[in-house]
Design a protein around this motif. Structure first.
Motif, PDB file in Angstrom:
ATOM      1  N   GLU A  23       0.792  -1.224   0.000  1.00  0.00           N
ATOM      2  CA  GLU A  23       0.000   0.000   0.000  1.00  0.00           C
ATOM      3  C   GLU A  23       0.827   1.278   0.000  1.00  0.00           C
ATOM      4  O   GLU A  23       0.494   2.240  -0.661  1.00  0.00           O
ATOM      5  N   ASP A  24       1.929   1.317   0.755  1.00  0.00           N
ATOM      6  CA  ASP A  24       2.693   2.559   0.799  1.00  0.00           C
ATOM      7  C   ASP A  24       3.813   2.586  -0.230  1.00  0.00           C
ATOM      8  O   ASP A  24       4.551   3.564  -0.324  1.00  0.00           O
ATOM      9  N   GLY A  25       3.945   1.498  -1.017  1.00  0.00           N
ATOM     10  CA  GLY A  25       4.893   1.475  -2.119  1.00  0.00           C
ATOM     11  C   GLY A  25       6.347   1.327  -1.716  1.00  0.00           C
ATOM     12  O   GLY A  25       7.227   1.418  -2.549  1.00  0.00           O
ATOM     13  N   ASP A  26       6.635   1.043  -0.408  1.00  0.00           N
ATOM     14  CA  ASP A  26       8.035   0.963  -0.012  1.00  0.00           C
ATOM     15  C   ASP A  26       8.626  -0.431  -0.154  1.00  0.00           C
ATOM     16  O   ASP A  26       9.814  -0.620   0.012  1.00  0.00           O
ATOM     17  N   GLY A  27       7.775  -1.439  -0.472  1.00  0.00           N
ATOM     18  CA  GLY A  27       8.277  -2.790  -0.670  1.00  0.00           C
ATOM     19  C   GLY A  27       8.634  -3.510   0.610  1.00  0.00           C
ATOM     20  O   GLY A  27       9.146  -4.610   0.581  1.00  0.00           O
ATOM     21  N   ALA A  28       8.394  -2.912   1.774  1.00  0.00           N
ATOM     22  CA  ALA A  28       8.770  -3.539   3.039  1.00  0.00           C
ATOM     23  C   ALA A  28       8.006  -4.824   3.251  1.00  0.00           C
ATOM     24  O   ALA A  28       6.809  -4.893   3.030  1.00  0.00           O
ATOM     25  N   GLY A  29       8.734  -5.858   3.663  1.00  0.00           N
ATOM     26  CA  GLY A  29       8.102  -7.145   3.943  1.00  0.00           C
ATOM     27  C   GLY A  29       7.657  -7.870   2.697  1.00  0.00           C
ATOM     28  O   GLY A  29       6.811  -8.736   2.767  1.00  0.00           O
ATOM     29  N   THR A  30       8.245  -7.531   1.557  1.00  0.00           N
ATOM     30  CA  THR A  30       7.819  -8.158   0.321  1.00  0.00           C
ATOM     31  C   THR A  30       8.984  -8.813  -0.378  1.00  0.00           C
ATOM     32  O   THR A  30      10.149  -8.496  -0.140  1.00  0.00           O
ATOM     33  N   GLY A  31       8.640  -9.738  -1.255  1.00  0.00           N
ATOM     34  CA  GLY A  31       9.635 -10.379  -2.106  1.00  0.00           C
ATOM     35  C   GLY A  31       9.746  -9.611  -3.398  1.00  0.00           C
ATOM     36  O   GLY A  31       9.318  -8.474  -3.506  1.00  0.00           O
ATOM     37  N   GLU A  32      10.326 -10.255  -4.407  1.00  0.00           N
ATOM     38  CA  GLU A  32      10.465  -9.610  -5.704  1.00  0.00           C
ATOM     39  C   GLU A  32       9.095  -9.246  -6.250  1.00  0.00           C
ATOM     40  O   GLU A  32       8.142  -9.983  -6.104  1.00  0.00           O
ATOM     41  N   GLY A  33       8.994  -8.114  -6.900  1.00  0.00           N
ATOM     42  CA  GLY A  33       7.740  -7.690  -7.512  1.00  0.00           C
ATOM     43  C   GLY A  33       6.701  -7.259  -6.505  1.00  0.00           C
ATOM     44  O   GLY A  33       5.535  -7.141  -6.833  1.00  0.00           O
ATOM     45  N   GLY A  34       7.090  -7.028  -5.240  1.00  0.00           N
ATOM     46  CA  GLY A  34       6.140  -6.562  -4.253  1.00  0.00           C
ATOM     47  C   GLY A  34       5.300  -7.656  -3.616  1.00  0.00           C
ATOM     48  O   GLY A  34       4.392  -7.363  -2.869  1.00  0.00           O
ATOM     49  N   GLU A  35       5.579  -8.923  -3.921  1.00  0.00           N
ATOM     50  CA  GLU A  35       4.799 -10.018  -3.341  1.00  0.00           C
ATOM     51  C   GLU A  35       5.214 -10.214  -1.892  1.00  0.00           C
ATOM     52  O   GLU A  35       6.391 -10.303  -1.579  1.00  0.00           O
ATOM     53  N   ALA A  36       4.258 -10.291  -1.001  1.00  0.00           N
ATOM     54  CA  ALA A  36       4.538 -10.375   0.431  1.00  0.00           C
ATOM     55  C   ALA A  36       4.912 -11.787   0.854  1.00  0.00           C
ATOM     56  O   ALA A  36       4.364 -12.761   0.359  1.00  0.00           O
ATOM     57  N   GLU A  37       5.849 -11.865   1.793  1.00  0.00           N
ATOM     58  CA  GLU A  37       6.139 -13.139   2.433  1.00  0.00           C
ATOM     59  C   GLU A  37       5.066 -13.364   3.482  1.00  0.00           C
ATOM     60  O   GLU A  37       4.741 -12.461   4.259  1.00  0.00           O
ATOM     61  N   LEU A  38       4.507 -14.551   3.505  1.00  0.00           N
ATOM     62  CA  LEU A  38       3.471 -14.910   4.459  1.00  0.00           C
ATOM     63  C   LEU A  38       3.761 -16.282   5.039  1.00  0.00           C
ATOM     64  O   LEU A  38       4.502 -17.075   4.460  1.00  0.00           O
ATOM     65  N   VAL A  39       3.141 -16.563   6.163  1.00  0.00           N
ATOM     66  CA  VAL A  39       3.196 -17.903   6.727  1.00  0.00           C
ATOM     67  C   VAL A  39       2.142 -18.743   6.008  1.00  0.00           C
ATOM     68  O   VAL A  39       0.986 -18.332   5.878  1.00  0.00           O
ATOM     69  N   VAL A  40       2.552 -19.900   5.523  1.00  0.00           N
ATOM     70  CA  VAL A  40       1.666 -20.824   4.818  1.00  0.00           C
ATOM     71  C   VAL A  40       1.631 -22.122   5.605  1.00  0.00           C
ATOM     72  O   VAL A  40       2.676 -22.645   6.009  1.00  0.00           O
ATOM     73  N   ILE A  41       0.427 -22.641   5.827  1.00  0.00           N
ATOM     74  CA  ILE A  41       0.253 -23.912   6.529  1.00  0.00           C
ATOM     75  C   ILE A  41      -0.493 -24.863   5.613  1.00  0.00           C
ATOM     76  O   ILE A  41      -1.543 -24.520   5.073  1.00  0.00           O
ATOM     77  N   GLY A  42       0.059 -26.056   5.445  1.00  0.00           N
ATOM     78  CA  GLY A  42      -0.595 -27.085   4.653  1.00  0.00           C
ATOM     79  C   GLY A  42      -1.639 -27.809   5.484  1.00  0.00           C
ATOM     80  O   GLY A  42      -1.378 -28.219   6.612  1.00  0.00           O
ATOM     81  N   ILE A  43      -2.833 -27.956   4.920  1.00  0.00           N
ATOM     82  CA  ILE A  43      -3.915 -28.712   5.556  1.00  0.00           C
ATOM     83  C   ILE A  43      -4.251 -29.867   4.628  1.00  0.00           C
ATOM     84  O   ILE A  43      -4.620 -29.654   3.472  1.00  0.00           O
ATOM     85  N   ASP A  44      -4.115 -31.077   5.135  1.00  0.00           N
ATOM     86  CA  ASP A  44      -4.404 -32.282   4.358  1.00  0.00           C
ATOM     87  C   ASP A  44      -5.631 -32.961   4.965  1.00  0.00           C
ATOM     88  O   ASP A  44      -5.547 -33.592   6.013  1.00  0.00           O
ATOM     89  N   PRO A  45      -6.799 -32.831   4.308  1.00  0.00           N
ATOM     90  CA  PRO A  45      -8.011 -33.431   4.870  1.00  0.00           C
ATOM     91  C   PRO A  45      -7.982 -34.949   4.900  1.00  0.00           C
ATOM     92  O   PRO A  45      -8.834 -35.566   5.534  1.00  0.00           O
ATOM     93  N   THR A  46      -7.001 -35.584   4.240  1.00  0.00           N
ATOM     94  CA  THR A  46      -6.892 -37.047   4.262  1.00  0.00           C
ATOM     95  C   THR A  46      -5.928 -37.533   5.341  1.00  0.00           C
ATOM     96  O   THR A  46      -5.784 -38.731   5.536  1.00  0.00           O
ATOM     97  N   ALA A  47      -5.265 -36.613   6.039  1.00  0.00           N
ATOM     98  CA  ALA A  47      -4.316 -36.983   7.095  1.00  0.00           C
ATOM     99  C   ALA A  47      -5.069 -37.569   8.287  1.00  0.00           C
ATOM    100  O   ALA A  47      -6.253 -37.322   8.485  1.00  0.00           O
ATOM    101  N   ASP A  48      -4.361 -38.306   9.088  1.00  0.00           N
ATOM    102  CA  ASP A  48      -4.948 -38.893  10.297  1.00  0.00           C
ATOM    103  C   ASP A  48      -4.837 -37.897  11.446  1.00  0.00           C
ATOM    104  O   ASP A  48      -4.145 -38.133  12.432  1.00  0.00           O
ATOM    105  N   ASP A  49      -5.530 -36.749  11.300  1.00  0.00           N
ATOM    106  CA  ASP A  49      -5.427 -35.666  12.266  1.00  0.00           C
ATOM    107  C   ASP A  49      -6.773 -34.958  12.374  1.00  0.00           C
ATOM    108  O   ASP A  49      -7.154 -34.203  11.479  1.00  0.00           O
ATOM    109  N   PRO A  50      -7.512 -35.190  13.470  1.00  0.00           N
ATOM    110  CA  PRO A  50      -8.823 -34.549  13.625  1.00  0.00           C
ATOM    111  C   PRO A  50      -8.779 -33.023  13.548  1.00  0.00           C
ATOM    112  O   PRO A  50      -9.734 -32.404  13.089  1.00  0.00           O
ATOM    113  N   GLY A  51      -7.686 -32.411  13.978  1.00  0.00           N
ATOM    114  CA  GLY A  51      -7.566 -30.960  13.882  1.00  0.00           C
ATOM    115  C   GLY A  51      -7.628 -30.490  12.437  1.00  0.00           C
ATOM    116  O   GLY A  51      -8.305 -29.511  12.119  1.00  0.00           O
ATOM    117  N   GLN A  52      -6.943 -31.197  11.558  1.00  0.00           N
ATOM    118  CA  GLN A  52      -6.989 -30.849  10.140  1.00  0.00           C
ATOM    119  C   GLN A  52      -8.379 -31.116   9.560  1.00  0.00           C
ATOM    120  O   GLN A  52      -8.842 -30.371   8.702  1.00  0.00           O
TER     121      GLN A  52
END
Length: 189
Positions: A23-52
């Motif tokens: 939004e402010d155009g300074d590129g802070a916290g972003t990768g190349e091309g302005g893409e932001a780094e984020l935390v990604v979590i994989g959810i596998d509905p076929t896993a043996d994990d009731p939480g997932q």
């Protein structure tokens, strides 16, 4: 499977070319091309994990913003960052009322498998569903609770090298989960 195998800090591909800059155009916290780094979590509905399984069921409560990209209300499914030294943890929570409404709709098998989740002590008024952590210096936390977490929901475990290929092929969905908020969405018991 360990936490580090299903949690990443990654640059999420831009879905709209107009969103390449922050939004402010300074590129802070972003990768190349302005893409932001984020935390990604994989959810596998076929896993043996009731939480997932419960997290996957809660996806039906999501609001689709773009094709296959869902946003979830903070009392339906929210996240909380935790940091201990070099370890970054993410805890996914839902309100007791939402848990009690959604889980029985998916049958007695899920009710029985997820009973220990509902019986666990509440965390900030929420039912803890899933906790993941990795060693990283990346700090997504803020005074407001932190950057959103992206859930990559796909059958089978995801690998870092082809993290978003299943999404691009239409075999996975992304959900954006914001900071936990229990103010709406049911009783806190």
């Amino acid at each position: 499977m360990g936490d580090a195998e299903q949690m990443w800090v990654a640059v999420v591909p831009a879905f709209d070319e107009d969103e390449d800059e922050d939004e402010d155009g300074d590129g802070a916290g972003t990768g190349e091309g302005g893409e932001a780094e984020l935390v990604v979590i994989g959810i596998d509905p076929t896993a043996d994990d009731p939480g997932q399984w419960v997290v996957n069921a809660l996806m039906d409560r999501g609001h689709e913003a773009e094709e296959c990209v869902f946003y979830l209300l903070p009392f339906d499914l929210g996240m909380r960052y935790e940091r201990a030294g070099d370890r970054l943890g993410v805890l996914l929570l839902t309100s007791p009322g939402v848990f009690d409404e959604v889980v029985p709709k998916y049958g007695e098998e899920l009710v029985a498998a997820a009973a220990h989740l509902r019986a666990a002590p509440l965390v900030d008024g929420g039912v803890p569903l899933l906790r993941r952590e990795i060693a990283t210096g990346f700090d997504p936390g803020t005074e407001d609770g932190g950057q959103p977490v992206v859930l990559l929901v796909r059958e089978g475990p995801a690998a870092g090298a082809d993290l978003f290929s299943a999404f691009e092929e239409g075999e996975a969905a992304l959900a954006v989960v914001g900071p936990w908020g229990s103010d709406e969405g049911g009783e806190d018991d």
